[in-house]
Design a protein around this motif. Structure first.
Motif, mmCIF file in Angstrom:
data_model
loop_
_atom_site.group_PDB
_atom_site.id
_atom_site.type_symbol
_atom_site.label_atom_id
_atom_site.label_comp_id
_atom_site.label_asym_id
_atom_site.label_seq_id
_atom_site.Cartn_x
_atom_site.Cartn_y
_atom_site.Cartn_z
ATOM 1 N N PRO A 151 19.874 31.205 28.337
ATOM 2 C CA PRO A 151 18.679 32.045 28.526
ATOM 3 C C PRO A 151 18.363 32.285 30.010
ATOM 4 O O PRO A 151 17.908 33.360 30.389
ATOM 5 N N VAL A 152 18.611 31.268 30.845
ATOM 6 C CA VAL A 152 18.352 31.402 32.285
ATOM 7 C C VAL A 152 19.321 32.429 32.876
ATOM 8 O O VAL A 152 18.941 33.245 33.716
ATOM 9 N N LYS A 153 20.564 32.423 32.423
ATOM 10 C CA LYS A 153 21.552 33.397 32.899
ATOM 11 C C LYS A 153 21.123 34.819 32.566
ATOM 12 O O LYS A 153 21.260 35.727 33.388
ATOM 13 N N ALA A 167 27.383 37.163 60.089
ATOM 14 C CA ALA A 167 26.801 37.542 58.800
ATOM 15 C C ALA A 167 27.503 36.771 57.688
ATOM 16 O O ALA A 167 28.694 36.481 57.771
ATOM 17 N N VAL A 168 26.748 36.433 56.646
ATOM 18 C CA VAL A 168 27.325 35.672 55.533
ATOM 19 C C VAL A 168 27.203 36.466 54.233
ATOM 20 O O VAL A 168 26.230 37.189 54.030
ATOM 21 N N GLU A 169 28.225 36.344 53.404
ATOM 22 C CA GLU A 169 28.225 36.944 52.071
ATOM 23 C C GLU A 169 28.422 35.792 51.085
ATOM 24 O O GLU A 169 29.513 35.227 50.994
ATOM 25 N N LEU A 170 27.345 35.430 50.394
ATOM 26 C CA LEU A 170 27.374 34.317 49.439
ATOM 27 C C LEU A 170 27.638 34.875 48.053
ATOM 28 O O LEU A 170 26.958 35.800 47.611
ATOM 29 N N ARG A 171 28.623 34.306 47.369
ATOM 30 C CA ARG A 171 28.980 34.753 46.028
ATOM 31 C C ARG A 171 28.841 33.571 45.072
ATOM 32 O O ARG A 171 29.448 32.525 45.277
ATOM 33 N N PHE A 172 28.009 33.755 44.047
ATOM 34 C CA PHE A 172 27.776 32.714 43.044
ATOM 35 C C PHE A 172 28.188 33.264 41.684
ATOM 36 O O PHE A 172 27.643 34.263 41.226
ATOM 37 N N GLU A 173 29.160 32.608 41.066
ATOM 38 C CA GLU A 173 29.660 33.037 39.749
ATOM 39 C C GLU A 173 28.667 32.568 38.683
ATOM 40 O O GLU A 173 28.861 31.547 38.038
ATOM 41 N N ALA A 174 27.600 33.347 38.497
ATOM 42 C CA ALA A 174 26.501 32.938 37.627
ATOM 43 C C ALA A 174 26.885 32.946 36.150
ATOM 44 O O ALA A 174 26.508 32.040 35.407
ATOM 45 N N ALA A 175 27.630 33.963 35.712
ATOM 46 C CA ALA A 175 27.946 34.097 34.291
ATOM 47 C C ALA A 175 28.800 32.933 33.794
ATOM 48 O O ALA A 175 28.673 32.508 32.646
ATOM 49 N N SER A 176 29.659 32.394 34.643
ATOM 50 C CA SER A 176 30.546 31.312 34.211
ATOM 51 C C SER A 176 30.080 29.941 34.705
ATOM 52 O O SER A 176 30.805 28.960 34.571
ATOM 53 N N SER A 177 28.867 29.866 35.239
ATOM 54 C CA SER A 177 28.357 28.606 35.783
ATOM 55 C C SER A 177 27.986 27.624 34.674
ATOM 56 O O SER A 177 27.206 27.961 33.776
ATOM 57 N N PRO A 178 28.516 26.393 34.721
ATOM 58 C CA PRO A 178 28.137 25.390 33.720
ATOM 59 C C PRO A 178 26.758 24.784 34.000
ATOM 60 O O PRO A 178 26.194 24.110 33.144
ATOM 61 N N SER A 179 26.198 25.046 35.176
ATOM 62 C CA SER A 179 24.921 24.447 35.574
ATOM 63 C C SER A 179 23.719 25.135 34.948
ATOM 64 O O SER A 179 22.650 24.530 34.842
ATOM 65 N N LEU A 180 23.875 26.406 34.557
ATOM 66 C CA LEU A 180 22.733 27.176 34.065
ATOM 67 C C LEU A 180 22.799 27.373 32.552
ATOM 68 O O LEU A 180 23.841 27.757 32.024
ATOM 69 N N PRO A 181 21.681 27.165 31.842
ATOM 70 C CA PRO A 181 21.644 27.461 30.407
ATOM 71 C C PRO A 181 21.713 28.969 30.164
ATOM 72 O O PRO A 181 21.375 29.778 31.045
#
Length: 141
Positions: free
Chosen positions: A52-54, A36-50
């Protein structure tokens, strides 16, 4: 790297994967392999996303969004670790694609005078039909 579209791609260092033992069918295999995999993406601090998208991504993610601004996706659909990893990345990609869609602004409209007149006429007609359903008195038969 996870490519979302021509403009946005998530770098590998923005995501962390942790492999854990899955529950469910699989016999002894399940007890000795962390598939089983647990993927964690730090969305709030991601420089890749603008920004409004966050904000939209937070609404799309729902309960998968943690208090510290990360998205946690857990997958244990298959017995293969590699396949579970692919599925987790696909789900993250789908969530981000949903957040990229800018919702249309609602324009308030009013019904036309003709539509109002027809609605009231239909209500009056229905009321007349119902008023004819009164109780029958013994002398009217």
């Amino acid at each position: 790297m996870l490519r979302i579209n021509n403009d946005i791609s998530i770098q590998d260092w923005e995501m962390t994967e942790q492999f854990v033992r899955a529950s469910g069918a699989g016999g002894q295999h399940v007890n000795k392999v962390s598939s089983a995999v647990e993927l964690r993406f730090e969305a709030a601090s991601s420089p890749s996303l603008p920004e409004p998208v966050k904000r939209r991504l937070k609404r799309v993610a729902g309960r998968k969004w943690t208090l510290d601004g990360a998205i946690v996706i857990q997958v244990q659909d298959t017995r293969s670790q590699a396949r579970n990893r692919e599925i987790a990345r696909e789900r993250l990609k789908e969530m981000i694609e949903q957040a990229l869609v800018v919702p249309k602004k609602r324009i308030a409209t009013r019904p036309s005078k003709g539509a109002i007149r027809r609605r009231i006429q239909a209500k009056k007609q229905r009321g007349e039909v119902k008023s004819l359903r009164g109780k029958v008195t013994p002398g009217e038969e």
